[in-house]
Design a protein around this motif. Structure first.
Motif, PDB file in Angstrom:
ATOM      1  N   GLY A 298       0.851  -1.425  -0.040  1.00  6.14           N
ATOM      2  CA  GLY A 298      -0.064  -0.039   0.106  1.00  6.14           C
ATOM      3  C   GLY A 298       0.796   1.143   0.040  1.00  6.14           C
ATOM      4  O   GLY A 298       1.948   1.081  -0.011  1.00  6.14           O
ATOM      5  N   GLY A 299       0.228   2.580   0.207  1.00  9.31           N
ATOM      6  CA  GLY A 299       0.803   3.523   0.154  1.00  9.31           C
ATOM      7  C   GLY A 299       1.647   3.745   1.274  1.00  9.31           C
ATOM      8  O   GLY A 299       3.203   4.069   0.989  1.00  9.31           O
TER       9      GLY A 299
ATOM     10  N   HIS B  66       1.875  -2.971  11.879  1.00 10.96           N
ATOM     11  CA  HIS B  66       0.719  -3.307  11.333  1.00 10.96           C
ATOM     12  C   HIS B  66      -0.051  -2.535  10.331  1.00 10.96           C
ATOM     13  O   HIS B  66      -0.574  -1.596  11.243  1.00 10.96           O
ATOM     14  CB  HIS B  66      -0.002  -4.109  12.271  1.00 10.96           C
ATOM     15  CG  HIS B  66      -1.376  -4.711  11.491  1.00 10.96           C
ATOM     16  ND1 HIS B  66      -1.400  -5.467  10.553  1.00 10.96           N
ATOM     17  CD2 HIS B  66      -2.628  -4.728  12.051  1.00 10.96           C
ATOM     18  CE1 HIS B  66      -2.650  -5.894  10.137  1.00 10.96           C
ATOM     19  NE2 HIS B  66      -3.437  -5.458  11.332  1.00 10.96           N
ATOM     20  N   LEU B  67       0.150  -2.506   9.123  1.00  9.13           N
ATOM     21  CA  LEU B  67      -0.719  -1.629   8.362  1.00  9.13           C
ATOM     22  C   LEU B  67      -1.883  -2.191   7.463  1.00  9.13           C
ATOM     23  O   LEU B  67      -2.712  -1.670   6.760  1.00  9.13           O
ATOM     24  CB  LEU B  67       0.180  -1.114   7.092  1.00  9.13           C
ATOM     25  CG  LEU B  67       1.572  -0.260   7.699  1.00  9.13           C
ATOM     26  CD1 LEU B  67       2.575   0.167   6.310  1.00  9.13           C
ATOM     27  CD2 LEU B  67       1.387   0.870   8.504  1.00  9.13           C
ATOM     28  N   GLY B  68      -1.681  -3.526   7.301  1.00 11.24           N
ATOM     29  CA  GLY B  68      -2.618  -4.549   6.474  1.00 11.24           C
ATOM     30  C   GLY B  68      -4.103  -4.132   6.672  1.00 11.24           C
ATOM     31  O   GLY B  68      -4.652  -4.658   7.949  1.00 11.24           O
TER      32      GLY B  68
ATOM     33  N   ILE C 181      -0.314   4.611  16.397  1.00 11.48           N
ATOM     34  CA  ILE C 181       0.024   6.049  15.919  1.00 11.48           C
ATOM     35  C   ILE C 181      -1.348   6.274  15.225  1.00 11.48           C
ATOM     36  O   ILE C 181      -1.687   5.634  14.113  1.00 11.48           O
ATOM     37  CB  ILE C 181       1.089   5.726  14.841  1.00 11.48           C
ATOM     38  CG1 ILE C 181       2.447   5.165  15.473  1.00 11.48           C
ATOM     39  CG2 ILE C 181       1.377   7.219  14.070  1.00 11.48           C
ATOM     40  CD1 ILE C 181       3.549   5.017  14.520  1.00 11.48           C
ATOM     41  N   ARG C 182      -2.028   7.222  15.827  1.00 11.74           N
ATOM     42  CA  ARG C 182      -3.277   8.062  15.016  1.00 11.74           C
ATOM     43  C   ARG C 182      -2.841   8.761  13.774  1.00 11.74           C
ATOM     44  O   ARG C 182      -2.438   9.915  13.942  1.00 11.74           O
ATOM     45  CB  ARG C 182      -4.159   8.543  15.884  1.00 11.74           C
ATOM     46  CG  ARG C 182      -4.756   7.883  17.202  1.00 11.74           C
ATOM     47  CD  ARG C 182      -5.706   8.772  17.977  1.00 11.74           C
ATOM     48  NE  ARG C 182      -6.186   7.853  18.953  1.00 11.74           N
ATOM     49  CZ  ARG C 182      -6.643   8.204  20.198  1.00 11.74           C
ATOM     50  NH1 ARG C 182      -6.560   9.399  20.397  1.00 11.74           N
ATOM     51  NH2 ARG C 182      -7.195   7.216  20.899  1.00 11.74           N
ATOM     52  N   ILE C 183      -2.615   8.111  12.521  1.00 19.58           N
ATOM     53  CA  ILE C 183      -2.027   8.862  11.588  1.00 19.58           C
ATOM     54  C   ILE C 183      -2.998   9.814  10.999  1.00 19.58           C
ATOM     55  O   ILE C 183      -4.218   9.443  10.903  1.00 19.58           O
ATOM     56  CB  ILE C 183      -1.545   7.997  10.419  1.00 19.58           C
ATOM     57  CG1 ILE C 183      -0.579   6.553  10.715  1.00 19.58           C
ATOM     58  CG2 ILE C 183      -0.999   8.669   9.168  1.00 19.58           C
ATOM     59  CD1 ILE C 183      -0.388   5.540   9.880  1.00 19.58           C
ATOM     60  N   GLY C 184      -2.412  10.970  10.718  1.00 20.55           N
ATOM     61  CA  GLY C 184      -3.430  12.248  10.111  1.00 20.55           C
ATOM     62  C   GLY C 184      -3.627  11.717   8.619  1.00 20.55           C
ATOM     63  O   GLY C 184      -4.350  10.851   8.260  1.00 20.55           O
ATOM     64  N   SER C 185      -2.809  12.304   7.710  1.00 21.08           N
ATOM     65  CA  SER C 185      -2.916  11.892   5.993  1.00 21.08           C
ATOM     66  C   SER C 185      -1.306  11.916   5.805  1.00 21.08           C
ATOM     67  O   SER C 185      -0.644  12.634   5.601  1.00 21.08           O
ATOM     68  CB  SER C 185      -3.477  13.137   5.434  1.00 21.08           C
ATOM     69  OG  SER C 185      -4.621  13.431   6.224  1.00 21.08           O
ATOM     70  N   CYS C 186      -1.205  10.473   5.517  1.00 18.99           N
ATOM     71  CA  CYS C 186       0.204  10.116   4.986  1.00 18.99           C
ATOM     72  C   CYS C 186       0.274  10.197   3.574  1.00 18.99           C
ATOM     73  O   CYS C 186      -0.133   9.062   2.894  1.00 18.99           O
ATOM     74  CB  CYS C 186       1.007   8.935   5.687  1.00 18.99           C
ATOM     75  SG  CYS C 186       2.447   8.536   5.421  1.00 18.99           S
ATOM     76  N   TYR C 187       0.803  11.029   2.810  1.00 13.91           N
ATOM     77  CA  TYR C 187       0.901  11.101   1.358  1.00 13.91           C
ATOM     78  C   TYR C 187       2.189  11.817   1.084  1.00 13.91           C
ATOM     79  O   TYR C 187       2.812  12.475   1.865  1.00 13.91           O
ATOM     80  CB  TYR C 187      -0.067  11.674   0.688  1.00 13.91           C
ATOM     81  CG  TYR C 187      -1.676  11.034   0.850  1.00 13.91           C
ATOM     82  CD1 TYR C 187      -1.820   9.841   0.279  1.00 13.91           C
ATOM     83  CD2 TYR C 187      -2.590  11.419   1.945  1.00 13.91           C
ATOM     84  CE1 TYR C 187      -3.088   9.179   0.555  1.00 13.91           C
ATOM     85  CE2 TYR C 187      -3.491  10.685   2.389  1.00 13.91           C
ATOM     86  CZ  TYR C 187      -3.932   9.473   1.572  1.00 13.91           C
ATOM     87  OH  TYR C 187      -5.180   8.804   1.615  1.00 13.91           O
TER      88      TYR C 187
END
Ligand code: NAI
Ligand code: 15L
Length: 280
Positions: free
Chosen positions: A14-15, A68-70, A164-170
């Motif tokens: 993924g991204g 763990h991102l999946g 981790i409460r990710i905001g917007s990872c781009y």
């Protein structure tokens, strides 16, 4: 704790997984990438569904830690979220417990707290990572579940986690909202490295953004792990504001942490089927 060496990276295709495959080896980690989809150019990557408990257990065997991102990264039906995000997350924690893996970095999301109101503009108030959860979708609810599972497995079994409460990872912010929520790919690597290597985290929840001028999130718990963000979405502000203008105060992206996610429905509204005329 000494820095773990071999890392299972779920969601590697993924991204965010792609960013971390690029950055984590530079911190000295050896990655075991895994995804539902094969990884282009990486024939040794593991391919399995996190809903498959046996496959998850085999993938976890022998690693020092897990990132763990999946799973599903957007809103979906409850059934889909239940399988990939809730059952999948449980399979992963249970496999870690049974295989003796003692550190997990869990990709939670701002959507676990999406219905929390934003501080008033100009108040200077920042929102910490210690607020009660207010999920904005079934997706956000699955992140609340993941955080709860991480807490349970830390307290009961000593499997330590950073959620981790990710905001917007781009690669770059693409909306005005992201001027506040952006986590750059390089800062994502820095934060995940801090989460993997900090000692005695128990279960720690951190906010995950860059050093954004327009941030409404406080980064003190992330900084306490050793995270020092280097990027700032403000570099993109002039161009984004010229294209879109400032958000009006009544816009949902200016009112709630989760922004437009708070208005998403799990399934698109379908047109009701036309009624049949008598005799049809
Ligand atoms: P993505 O959709 O690009 O990547 C997710 C990966 O998980 C995909 O490669 C997909 O094939 C895999 N996957 C989906 N279902 C699976 C299953 N049942 N078994 C195994 N693998 C499965 O999403 P992205 O943006 O890379 O996000 C990664 C993680 O970070 C997700 O958990 C997401 O919820 C979280 N996150 C991402 C944010 C962002 O801004 N990109 C913000 C907040 C959280
Ligand atoms: C998320 O949790 C999603 O996975 C991602 O697609 C983005 O929309 C992000 O949050 C966000 O809020 O920008």
């Amino acid at each position: 704790m000494t820095q773990p060496r071999t890392i299972l990276l779920t969601g590697a295709a993924g991204g965010v997984g792609t960013f971390l495959r690029q950055s984590l080896p530079g911190y000295g980690y050896r990655l075991r990438p895994a995804d539902l989809r094969p990884l282009k150019g990486e024939p040794d990557a593991l391919v399995f569904d996190v809903r498959d408990a046996e496959a998850v257990r085999a993938a976890v065997r022998g690693v020092d830690a897990i990132v763990h991102l999946g799973g599903i990264a957007l809103e979906d039906t409850f059934e889909a979220i239940l399988g990939a995000n809730i059952q999948g997350c449980h399979n992963l924690y249970e496999a870690a417990r049974r295989e003796g893996v003692r550190r997990i970095v869990f990709a939670s999301s701002n959507h676990a707290v999406g219905f929390v109101p934003l501080p008033e503009a100009g108040s200077g108030r920042l929102i910490g990572s210690d607020i009660p959860t207010r999920p904005d979708t079934y997706y956000g609810l699955s992140k609340v579940f993941g955080e709860g599972l991480a807490s349970l497995y830390a307290d009961k079994y000593g499997v330590q986690s950073v959620s981790i409460r990710i905001g917007s990872c781009y690669p770059a912010p693409t909306t005005v909202r992201m001027l506040s929520t952006w986590l750059s790919p390089a800062d994502c690597g820095r934060l995940v490295h801090a989460a993997l290597s900090a000692p005695d985290v128990g279960h720690t929840v951190v906010n995950g953004i860059s050093a954004n001028t327009r941030a409404w999130w406080d980064l003190s718990t992330a900084r306490a792990l050793g995270y020092v963000p280097q990027d700032n979405a403000e570099a993109y502000a002039e161009a984004l504001l010229a294209a879109h203008g400032e958000l009006p105060p009544d816009h949902v992206d200016a009112r709630l942490i989760g922004g437009y996610f708070t208005e998403l429905e799990p399934e698109p509204e379908r047109e009701p089927a036309p009624e049949l005329a008598p005799g049809e």
